[in-house]
Write an enzyme that holds these catalytic residues in place. Structure first.
Site, PDB file in Angstrom:
ATOM      1  N   HIS A 133       1.291  32.821  28.029  1.00 21.39           N
ATOM      2  CA  HIS A 133       2.059  33.822  27.286  1.00 21.39           C
ATOM      3  C   HIS A 133       3.058  34.454  28.263  1.00 21.39           C
ATOM      4  O   HIS A 133       3.047  35.653  28.481  1.00 21.39           O
ATOM      5  CB  HIS A 133       1.111  34.850  26.664  1.00 21.39           C
ATOM      6  CG  HIS A 133       1.670  35.557  25.468  1.00 21.39           C
ATOM      7  ND1 HIS A 133       1.076  35.513  24.214  1.00 21.39           N
ATOM      8  CD2 HIS A 133       2.756  36.341  25.319  1.00 21.39           C
ATOM      9  CE1 HIS A 133       1.775  36.246  23.368  1.00 21.39           C
ATOM     10  NE2 HIS A 133       2.805  36.772  24.015  1.00 21.39           N
ATOM     11  N   GLU A 178       4.990  30.847  21.718  1.00 20.58           N
ATOM     12  CA  GLU A 178       6.434  31.023  21.565  1.00 20.58           C
ATOM     13  C   GLU A 178       7.221  30.417  22.733  1.00 20.58           C
ATOM     14  O   GLU A 178       7.906  31.129  23.488  1.00 20.58           O
ATOM     15  CB  GLU A 178       6.770  32.506  21.387  1.00 20.58           C
ATOM     16  CG  GLU A 178       6.085  33.119  20.179  1.00 20.58           C
ATOM     17  CD  GLU A 178       6.432  34.587  19.957  1.00 20.58           C
ATOM     18  OE1 GLU A 178       7.216  35.155  20.719  1.00 20.58           O
ATOM     19  OE2 GLU A 178       5.889  35.157  18.994  1.00 20.58           O
ATOM     20  N   ASN A 304       3.928  32.169  14.305  1.00 21.40           N
ATOM     21  CA  ASN A 304       4.149  33.608  14.513  1.00 21.40           C
ATOM     22  C   ASN A 304       5.330  34.001  13.643  1.00 21.40           C
ATOM     23  O   ASN A 304       6.445  33.500  13.833  1.00 21.40           O
ATOM     24  CB  ASN A 304       4.492  33.904  15.982  1.00 21.40           C
ATOM     25  CG  ASN A 304       3.321  33.636  16.910  1.00 21.40           C
ATOM     26  OD1 ASN A 304       2.239  33.244  16.483  1.00 21.40           O
ATOM     27  ND2 ASN A 304       3.536  33.844  18.198  1.00 21.40           N
ATOM     28  N   TYR A 306       7.519  37.211  11.677  1.00 23.93           N
ATOM     29  CA  TYR A 306       7.753  38.656  11.603  1.00 23.93           C
ATOM     30  C   TYR A 306       8.834  39.097  10.625  1.00 23.93           C
ATOM     31  O   TYR A 306       8.763  40.198  10.090  1.00 23.93           O
ATOM     32  CB  TYR A 306       8.160  39.194  12.988  1.00 23.93           C
ATOM     33  CG  TYR A 306       7.014  39.232  13.958  1.00 23.93           C
ATOM     34  CD1 TYR A 306       6.163  40.332  14.017  1.00 23.93           C
ATOM     35  CD2 TYR A 306       6.758  38.158  14.795  1.00 23.93           C
ATOM     36  CE1 TYR A 306       5.098  40.364  14.904  1.00 23.93           C
ATOM     37  CE2 TYR A 306       5.689  38.181  15.683  1.00 23.93           C
ATOM     38  CZ  TYR A 306       4.864  39.287  15.728  1.00 23.93           C
ATOM     39  OH  TYR A 306       3.794  39.318  16.593  1.00 23.93           O
ATOM     40  N   GLU A 363       0.389  35.107  14.562  1.00 15.50           N
ATOM     41  CA  GLU A 363       0.883  36.481  14.758  1.00 15.50           C
ATOM     42  C   GLU A 363       1.622  36.923  13.514  1.00 15.50           C
ATOM     43  O   GLU A 363       2.428  36.175  12.958  1.00 15.50           O
ATOM     44  CB  GLU A 363       1.867  36.585  15.937  1.00 15.50           C
ATOM     45  CG  GLU A 363       1.259  36.533  17.290  1.00 15.50           C
ATOM     46  CD  GLU A 363       2.268  36.778  18.417  1.00 15.50           C
ATOM     47  OE1 GLU A 363       3.311  37.421  18.179  1.00 15.50           O
ATOM     48  OE2 GLU A 363       1.998  36.292  19.526  1.00 15.50           O
TER      49      GLU A 363
HETATM   50  O1  IFM Z   1       4.648  41.345  21.558  1.00 20.25           O
HETATM   51  C1  IFM Z   1       5.172  40.148  21.114  1.00 20.25           C
HETATM   52  C2  IFM Z   1       4.288  38.988  21.515  1.00 20.25           C
HETATM   53  O2  IFM Z   1       4.087  38.954  22.886  1.00 20.25           O
HETATM   54  C3  IFM Z   1       4.900  37.683  21.084  1.00 20.25           C
HETATM   55  N1  IFM Z   1       5.270  37.716  19.701  1.00 20.25           N
HETATM   56  C4  IFM Z   1       6.004  38.842  19.199  1.00 20.25           C
HETATM   57  C5  IFM Z   1       5.311  40.130  19.609  1.00 20.25           C
HETATM   58  C6  IFM Z   1       6.104  41.351  19.076  1.00 20.25           C
HETATM   59  O3  IFM Z   1       7.386  41.335  19.595  1.00 20.25           O
END
Ligand code: IFM
Length: 454
Positions: A133, A178, A304, A306, A363
């Site tokens: 990460h 990511e 992930n 968002y 995520e």
């Molecule tokens: O905090 C980050 C994470 O480390 C990776 N994905 C997005 C999150 C929010 O920005």
């Protein structure tokens, strides 16, 4: 469309479509929560160095202490278990277990992860180990980092060390979180560690990530019986800002040059033609000689998700684009456009395009400026609604046949949000960084009821 009203937050109803063994969980990462940056033999990582560069981090902070999870993990595991979590995805700090990146093992560092895994298993929470990460050992960066093809061997050896140390108890593995963010924000845009601004380097980094993924996957499979190996790719909904042909082409090129840049190779298709055109046009491939990347051999694809990103072209030139939230749209504190239907659409599209054996939402979450009120409560209504809407969207995808097996909230704790430092709170548990006091937010109680199907 969702059969639920958009703002239905009733956890019992929302939980209905999910199977009883669905992997509800949490995600976090080493540099963002562990702290103990100079303890027990941990070596420095590129984030230790980057966070110290003047102006790099909004509040000038570092992850030196973060959530002090290194010492407080028993409390954090207890919190997750009390909330009913079935899975916790955490990352290993490479320089904690191998301070020089290769060679000598730092046993106290490895012991920490042994204790964490044991605590999780003892509490009934399945560990999912993410190997990377973004916190590369600084010594490896000094040798060229991920731009050096030798990283494939370094990473494979590191994966083998973890697999042989923890693989008797840990079956769920992730190679990268990511990879696009690490490659592009860290090596082309310079806003993440190691802070470089050179596209050809970023392209080489991405290529080596794909090769390192393949090497690590083989190593884990060779050492861990019944291992499940995957990777987390961040795919947000990408949409043209207007109906103009120019914006449509820009949006297609952007998603190909970014998302499909990793997904296509992972699923054995090589680099995508449109993405290659875009990178070539923008001069990103100069001096690089890209060979066919290896396929990913995934047991599951981590997603992930968002937000929705709108793409508006400033000209016809590739990468001369404005990418962000539609002005006036509903946004979180990150300035991210809330678009829960995008989660459903991305899940459907990934399933249709690549047919992965399983998909896990690795995520999803939102930052809001939460405060602990006089009565001790944190009324994080915005987050709770955000999560409810995204869970409803995930349910829609599940009903439509997507092999969705888990959903992990980012994150269990408020933590170090990279270049935003401690100014953005994503946790379901509030952290007072001065006292390290943890306080469950209303959203945590809601998630607890969702998992319990109440
Ligand atoms: O905090 C980050 C994470 O480390 C990776 N994905 C997005 C999150 C929010 O920005």
């Amino acid at each position: 469309m969702s059969t639920l009203p958009e703002f239905d937050t009733d956890p019992g109803r929302l939980a209905q479509p999910f199977p009883a063994d669905f992997a509800w969980g949490f995600a976090a990462s080493a540099y963002q929560i562990e702290g103990a940056a100079a303890e027990d033999g941990r070596g420095p990582s590129i984030w230790d160095a980057f966070a110290r560069q003047p102006g790099a981090i909004a509040d000038g902070s570092t992850g030196d202490i973060a959530c002090d999870h290194y010492h407080r993990y028993p409390e954090d595991v207890r919190l997750m278990a009390d909330l009913g979590a079935r899975a916790f995805r955490f990352s290993i700090s490479w320089s904690r277990v191998l301070p020089m990146g290769t060679g000598a093992i730092n046993q106290p560092g490895l012991d920490f992860y042994q204790r964490l895994v044991d605590a999780l298993l003892g509490a009934g929470v399945q560990p999912l180990i993410n190997l990377f990460h973004w916190d590369l050992p600084q010594t490896l960066q000094d040798r060229g980092g991920f731009a050096n093809p030798q990283v494939v061997g370094w990473f494979t050896d590191y994966a083998a060390l973890l697999a042989s140390s923890l693989g008797d108890r840990v079956k769920n593995w992730m190679t990268f979180n990511e990879p696009a963010v690490f490659a592009f924000l860290g090596h082309a845009q310079g806003i993440h560690a190691p802070g470089l601004r050179d596209w050809p380097t970023a392209i080489r980094v991405a290529d080596n990530e794909l090769r390192a993924h393949a090497g690590a996957t083989q190593a884990i499979r060779a050492l861990v019986d019944d291992a499940k190996v995957g990777v987390a790719i961040d795919v947000n909904q990408v949409a043209p800002a207007t109906s103009s042909e120019r914006d449509r082409v820009a949006a297609d090129k952007w998603s190909s040059a970014r998302d499909a840049w990793f997904l296509d190779p992972l699923f054995g298709r090589g680099y995508p033609a449109l993405g290659l055109d875009a990178h070539r046009e923008a001069g990103h491939l100069e001096g690089t000689d890209l060979a066919e990347p290896p396929a990913g051999d995934l047991d599951y694809l981590g997603l992930n998700y968002y937000r929705r990103d709108s793409v508006s072209a400033r000209s016809d030139r590739a990468f001369d684009w404005e990418i962000g939230a539609v002005p006036g749209s509903e946004q979180t504190q990150m300035g991210w456009h809330v678009a829960s239907d995008g989660l459903r659409d991305v899940l459907l599209e990934l399933n249709q395009t690549y047919a992965p054996p399983e998909i896990v939402v690795t995520e999803n979450g939102a930052a809001y400026p939460d405060t602990v009120e006089q009565d001790g409560r944190v009324r994080d209504v915005g987050r709770l609604e955000y999560l409810a809407r995204h869970v409803a969207a995930a349910a829609d995808a599940l009903r439509a046949g997507v092999p969705l097996t888990g959903y992990h909230v980012w994150s269990i704790l408020d933590n170090y949000e990279w270049s935003f430092g401690y100014t953005r709170r994503f946790g379901l548990v509030h952290v007072d960084f001065a006292s390290q006091r943890r306080t469950l937010k209303d959203g945590a109680r809601w998630y607890q009821r969702l998992i319990a199907r109440e």
